[in-house]
Design a protein around this motif. Structure first.
Motif, PDB file in Angstrom:
ATOM      1  N   ASP A   1       0.803  -1.224   0.000  1.00  0.00           N
ATOM      2  CA  ASP A   1       0.000   0.000   0.000  1.00  0.00           C
ATOM      3  C   ASP A   1       0.830   1.266   0.000  1.00  0.00           C
ATOM      4  O   ASP A   1       0.391   2.302  -0.458  1.00  0.00           O
ATOM      5  CB  ASP A   1      -1.049   0.008   1.110  1.00  0.00           C
TER       6      ASP A   1
ATOM      7  N   LEU B   1      -7.063   3.286  -2.726  1.00  0.00           N
ATOM      8  CA  LEU B   1      -6.527   2.231  -1.869  1.00  0.00           C
ATOM      9  C   LEU B   1      -7.557   1.167  -1.521  1.00  0.00           C
ATOM     10  O   LEU B   1      -7.303  -0.032  -1.661  1.00  0.00           O
ATOM     11  CB  LEU B   1      -5.948   2.838  -0.596  1.00  0.00           C
ATOM     12  N   PHE B   2      -8.743   1.569  -1.094  1.00  0.00           N
ATOM     13  CA  PHE B   2      -9.764   0.591  -0.717  1.00  0.00           C
ATOM     14  C   PHE B   2     -10.257  -0.172  -1.944  1.00  0.00           C
ATOM     15  O   PHE B   2     -10.630  -1.336  -1.845  1.00  0.00           O
ATOM     16  CB  PHE B   2     -10.922   1.255   0.018  1.00  0.00           C
TER      17      PHE B   2
ATOM     18  N   VAL C   1      -7.933  -3.032  -2.548  1.00  0.00           N
ATOM     19  CA  VAL C   1      -8.192  -4.124  -1.605  1.00  0.00           C
ATOM     20  C   VAL C   1      -9.482  -4.847  -1.969  1.00  0.00           C
ATOM     21  O   VAL C   1      -9.541  -6.070  -1.978  1.00  0.00           O
ATOM     22  CB  VAL C   1      -8.256  -3.607  -0.150  1.00  0.00           C
TER      23      VAL C   1
ATOM     24  N   THR D   1      -7.390  -7.559  -4.946  1.00  0.00           N
ATOM     25  CA  THR D   1      -6.564  -8.272  -3.974  1.00  0.00           C
ATOM     26  C   THR D   1      -7.125  -9.659  -3.712  1.00  0.00           C
ATOM     27  O   THR D   1      -8.314  -9.808  -3.415  1.00  0.00           O
ATOM     28  CB  THR D   1      -6.500  -7.475  -2.650  1.00  0.00           C
TER      29      THR D   1
ATOM     30  N   LEU E   1      -4.969 -10.234   1.633  1.00  0.00           N
ATOM     31  CA  LEU E   1      -4.413  -9.081   2.328  1.00  0.00           C
ATOM     32  C   LEU E   1      -3.576  -9.599   3.491  1.00  0.00           C
ATOM     33  O   LEU E   1      -4.081 -10.356   4.331  1.00  0.00           O
ATOM     34  CB  LEU E   1      -5.528  -8.174   2.855  1.00  0.00           C
TER      35      LEU E   1
ATOM     36  N   TRP F   1      -6.328   4.324   7.879  1.00  0.00           N
ATOM     37  CA  TRP F   1      -6.219   3.722   6.550  1.00  0.00           C
ATOM     38  C   TRP F   1      -6.007   2.208   6.653  1.00  0.00           C
ATOM     39  O   TRP F   1      -6.552   1.443   5.857  1.00  0.00           O
ATOM     40  CB  TRP F   1      -5.091   4.368   5.741  1.00  0.00           C
ATOM     41  N   CYS F   2      -5.241   1.782   7.641  1.00  0.00           N
ATOM     42  CA  CYS F   2      -5.025   0.339   7.836  1.00  0.00           C
ATOM     43  C   CYS F   2      -6.326  -0.345   8.226  1.00  0.00           C
ATOM     44  O   CYS F   2      -6.671  -1.400   7.687  1.00  0.00           O
ATOM     45  CB  CYS F   2      -3.968   0.098   8.911  1.00  0.00           C
TER      46      CYS F   2
ATOM     47  N   GLU G   1      -8.536  -0.650   5.234  1.00  0.00           N
ATOM     48  CA  GLU G   1      -8.143  -1.763   4.356  1.00  0.00           C
ATOM     49  C   GLU G   1      -8.629  -3.102   4.923  1.00  0.00           C
ATOM     50  O   GLU G   1      -9.142  -3.943   4.182  1.00  0.00           O
ATOM     51  CB  GLU G   1      -6.622  -1.809   4.196  1.00  0.00           C
TER      52      GLU G   1
ATOM     53  N   THR H   1     -12.406  -3.293   4.564  1.00  0.00           N
ATOM     54  CA  THR H   1     -12.753  -3.536   3.160  1.00  0.00           C
ATOM     55  C   THR H   1     -12.527  -4.990   2.791  1.00  0.00           C
ATOM     56  O   THR H   1     -13.357  -5.604   2.107  1.00  0.00           O
ATOM     57  CB  THR H   1     -11.931  -2.616   2.234  1.00  0.00           C
TER      58      THR H   1
END
Length: 81
Positions: A6, A16-17, A20, A24, A27, A40-41, A44, A47
């Motif tokens: 990321d 970003l989301f 994911v 992805t 993860l 943000w973590c 993710e 999501t």
């Protein structure tokens, strides 16, 4: 297979989301002491769960699973959620 870190694309956090959620397969979350304090973590991770993306956790020595008080007070600890 491609690997996306990321931090590879910090110029476009809005995507970003999406990465994911749709691009992805798995993860990998490095569970450090502060990972759950980074919005943000957590986004993710949320999501990934919402889209049924496989999640693998790597527990670092300083990581502690959140307890009920952490979860109840989360909005005050991470105000930009």
């Amino acid at each position: 297979r491609k690997v996306f870190v990321d931090s590879d694309d910090l110029t476009d956090l809005g995507s970003l989301f999406g990465y994911v959620g749709s691009d992805t397969d798995t993860l990998v979350v490095l569970c450090s002491k502060d990972v759950l304090a980074r919005s943000w973590c957590v986004g993710e991770i949320a999501t990934a769960f919402a889209t049924s993306t496989r999640v693998i956790t790597v527990l670092m020595p300083d990581f502690e699973w959140p307890d009920a008080s952490f979860i109840d007070a989360y909005h005050t600890m991470v105000p930009d959620v």
